[in-house]
Design a protein around this motif. Structure first.
Motif, PDB file in Angstrom:
ATOM      1  N   ALA A   1       0.827  -1.206   0.000  1.00  0.00           N
ATOM      2  CA  ALA A   1       0.000   0.000   0.000  1.00  0.00           C
ATOM      3  C   ALA A   1       0.862   1.257   0.000  1.00  0.00           C
ATOM      4  O   ALA A   1       0.579   2.228  -0.720  1.00  0.00           O
ATOM      5  CB  ALA A   1      -0.924  -0.005   1.215  1.00  0.00           C
ATOM      6  N   ARG A   2       1.919   1.234   0.793  1.00  0.00           N
ATOM      7  CA  ARG A   2       2.784   2.408   0.867  1.00  0.00           C
ATOM      8  C   ARG A   2       3.518   2.658  -0.442  1.00  0.00           C
ATOM      9  O   ARG A   2       3.702   3.797  -0.869  1.00  0.00           O
ATOM     10  CB  ARG A   2       3.793   2.247   1.996  1.00  0.00           C
ATOM     11  N   LEU A   3       3.936   1.588  -1.110  1.00  0.00           N
ATOM     12  CA  LEU A   3       4.626   1.731  -2.396  1.00  0.00           C
ATOM     13  C   LEU A   3       3.702   2.312  -3.464  1.00  0.00           C
ATOM     14  O   LEU A   3       4.173   2.889  -4.448  1.00  0.00           O
ATOM     15  CB  LEU A   3       5.181   0.376  -2.842  1.00  0.00           C
ATOM     16  N   ASN A   4       2.385   2.134  -3.276  1.00  0.00           N
ATOM     17  CA  ASN A   4       1.403   2.649  -4.234  1.00  0.00           C
ATOM     18  C   ASN A   4       0.731   3.927  -3.754  1.00  0.00           C
ATOM     19  O   ASN A   4      -0.311   4.318  -4.275  1.00  0.00           O
ATOM     20  CB  ASN A   4       0.331   1.587  -4.494  1.00  0.00           C
ATOM     21  N   ILE A   5       1.319   4.581  -2.758  1.00  0.00           N
ATOM     22  CA  ILE A   5       0.655   5.693  -2.100  1.00  0.00           C
ATOM     23  C   ILE A   5       0.326   6.837  -3.048  1.00  0.00           C
ATOM     24  O   ILE A   5      -0.720   7.485  -2.935  1.00  0.00           O
ATOM     25  CB  ILE A   5       1.505   6.197  -0.907  1.00  0.00           C
ATOM     26  N   LEU A   6       1.183   7.107  -4.030  1.00  0.00           N
ATOM     27  CA  LEU A   6       0.915   8.200  -4.961  1.00  0.00           C
ATOM     28  C   LEU A   6      -0.291   7.905  -5.833  1.00  0.00           C
ATOM     29  O   LEU A   6      -1.054   8.805  -6.183  1.00  0.00           O
ATOM     30  CB  LEU A   6       2.156   8.479  -5.824  1.00  0.00           C
TER      31      LEU A   6
ATOM     32  N   VAL B   1      13.418   0.591   1.860  1.00  0.00           N
ATOM     33  CA  VAL B   1      14.413   1.159   0.942  1.00  0.00           C
ATOM     34  C   VAL B   1      13.827   2.399   0.255  1.00  0.00           C
ATOM     35  O   VAL B   1      14.482   3.447   0.153  1.00  0.00           O
ATOM     36  CB  VAL B   1      14.856   0.106  -0.103  1.00  0.00           C
ATOM     37  N   GLU B   2      12.592   2.269  -0.201  1.00  0.00           N
ATOM     38  CA  GLU B   2      11.922   3.392  -0.872  1.00  0.00           C
ATOM     39  C   GLU B   2      11.819   4.606   0.058  1.00  0.00           C
ATOM     40  O   GLU B   2      11.917   5.760  -0.372  1.00  0.00           O
ATOM     41  CB  GLU B   2      10.522   2.963  -1.310  1.00  0.00           C
ATOM     42  N   ALA B   3      11.626   4.347   1.359  1.00  0.00           N
ATOM     43  CA  ALA B   3      11.500   5.426   2.341  1.00  0.00           C
ATOM     44  C   ALA B   3      12.841   5.941   2.828  1.00  0.00           C
ATOM     45  O   ALA B   3      12.892   6.883   3.626  1.00  0.00           O
ATOM     46  CB  ALA B   3      10.683   4.925   3.535  1.00  0.00           C
ATOM     47  N   GLY B   4      13.936   5.366   2.341  1.00  0.00           N
ATOM     48  CA  GLY B   4      15.249   5.793   2.765  1.00  0.00           C
ATOM     49  C   GLY B   4      15.668   5.275   4.122  1.00  0.00           C
ATOM     50  O   GLY B   4      16.588   5.811   4.757  1.00  0.00           O
TER      51      GLY B   4
END
Length: 351
Positions: free
Chosen positions: A254-259, A345-348
């Protein structure tokens, strides 16, 4: 032993046959006999079994129940919610009948509803609380995105009755159409419902959280609802039961698709009347997550944070200390929970 009766209230335009939607799907999974152990009300604004075309007590067609009027009644239901009072009275009548004529009368009423079906849960709870023969019943409600619709912000629809013991609500973060403005939960605390109160914010539009087959957010919503209902005694066949790690991987997707979820469908001119195309939902903040992780905006909601801490306590402590997940620790998490690692990783927060 507690005797439970379960009520499912479908949303506007939906009915019990549309089992891709979580409310109807849960009804189809419920053990026992309909109208003895459980019941389902079909939503307003649909033609399968249009509320308002039958007497709520006898179930017989009333004077408005002719097929040549069905299209008008469907339109009225979609626009104004017309028919949900009949659903409320129908549920009240069934429960009252069970209390007066059954040797195993219920003492607990569990309900789940979506959209105007969630509002119908509130209406039913108020009706039960006002009647001497039913006011003793304990009510538990799981509500998906409660939306009354324009002109329907009335007390029995947007307040919680005193007989509610446990209340959980899922509210969708990115639905901004003016006709989908939800009831407000500002200022509601545990004392307002005389028990537990859980507020889950999920990304997506009005129906994202109830369509399990369409993606991770729908699977999270279904998991939360199944857990709530089974915890309160509703018997479901093959109930969903996710582990903390499984929840974390779903939240990661869900977070990876947040945009994608943030793209609000406000282009329809019919939904831009009077310049009211959008509204601000005023969602409850994620308040129990330690500040350092809040600053990353990683967690979708408090439930996500709680599941993450249970599933990956060592990773949680390391991130909370301000360290980035690297080396062997990062590789271990990647092997155990690939989607969670990818989202970090996406969130740093991981390398």
């Amino acid at each position: 032993m507690s005797r439970v009766f379960t009520v499912y209230n479908c949303g506007t335009g939906f009915n019990r046959t549309q089992t891709d939607e979580v409310v109807a799907n849960m009804a189809s999974r419920t053990s026992g006999a309909e109208n003895r152990d459980w019941m389902v009300t079909d939503g307003v604004g649909q033609a399968f079994n249009t509320p308002g075309t039958f007497d709520p007590i006898t179930g017989k067609k009333n004077v408005l129940g002719h097929m040549d009027e069905r299209a008008i009644l469907v339109a009225l239901g979609s626009i104004s919610g017309w028919g949900w009072e009949q659903n409320e009275r129908h549920v009240w009548a069934v429960i009252s009948s069970l209390i007066s004529g059954s040797s195993a009368a219920p003492d607990t009423i569990n309900m789940v509803g979506w959209s105007r079906g969630a509002i119908t849960c509130h209406m039913i709870a108020h009706a039960l609380a006002k009647t001497p023969q039913t006011r003793h019943l304990k009510v538990n409600i799981f509500a998906f995105d409660p939306v009354p619709g324009p002109g329907n912000f009335k007390p029995d629809k947007i307040t919680l009755a005193t007989n509610i013991h446990d209340y959980s609500v899922v509210q969708m973060d990115n639905e901004q159409r003016w006709i989908m403005r939800p009831m407000s939960f500002d200022g509601i605390s545990e004392s307002d419902v005389h028990g537990k109160y859980n507020y889950h914010v999920l990304p997506g539009q009005h129906d994202t959280g109830v369509m399990r087959a369409r993606g991770a957010v729908g699977m999270i919503g279904a998991g939360l609802a199944h857990a709530f209902m089974t915890r309160h005694g509703t018997s479901l066949r093959s109930p969903l039961s996710y582990t903390p790690k499984e929840y974390c991987n779903l939240y990661a997707v869900a977070r990876l698709n947040i945009l994608k979820y943030k793209k609000a469908p406000t282009n329809n001119r019919a939904q831009q009347l009077g310049g009211l195309a959008t509204h601000r939902r005023g969602l409850a903040p994620v308040s129990t997550v330690p500040k350092k992780l809040v600053e990353t905006e990683y967690f979708v909601n408090n439930h996500h944070a709680h599941m993450f801490r249970k599933a990956f306590p060592n990773v949680y402590m390391r991130l909370q200390a301000g360290a980035t997940l690297t080396g062997m620790a990062s590789q271990t998490l990647k092997a155990a929970a690939h989607m969670t690692h990818t989202s970090l990783v996406e969130a740093g927060l991981a390398a």
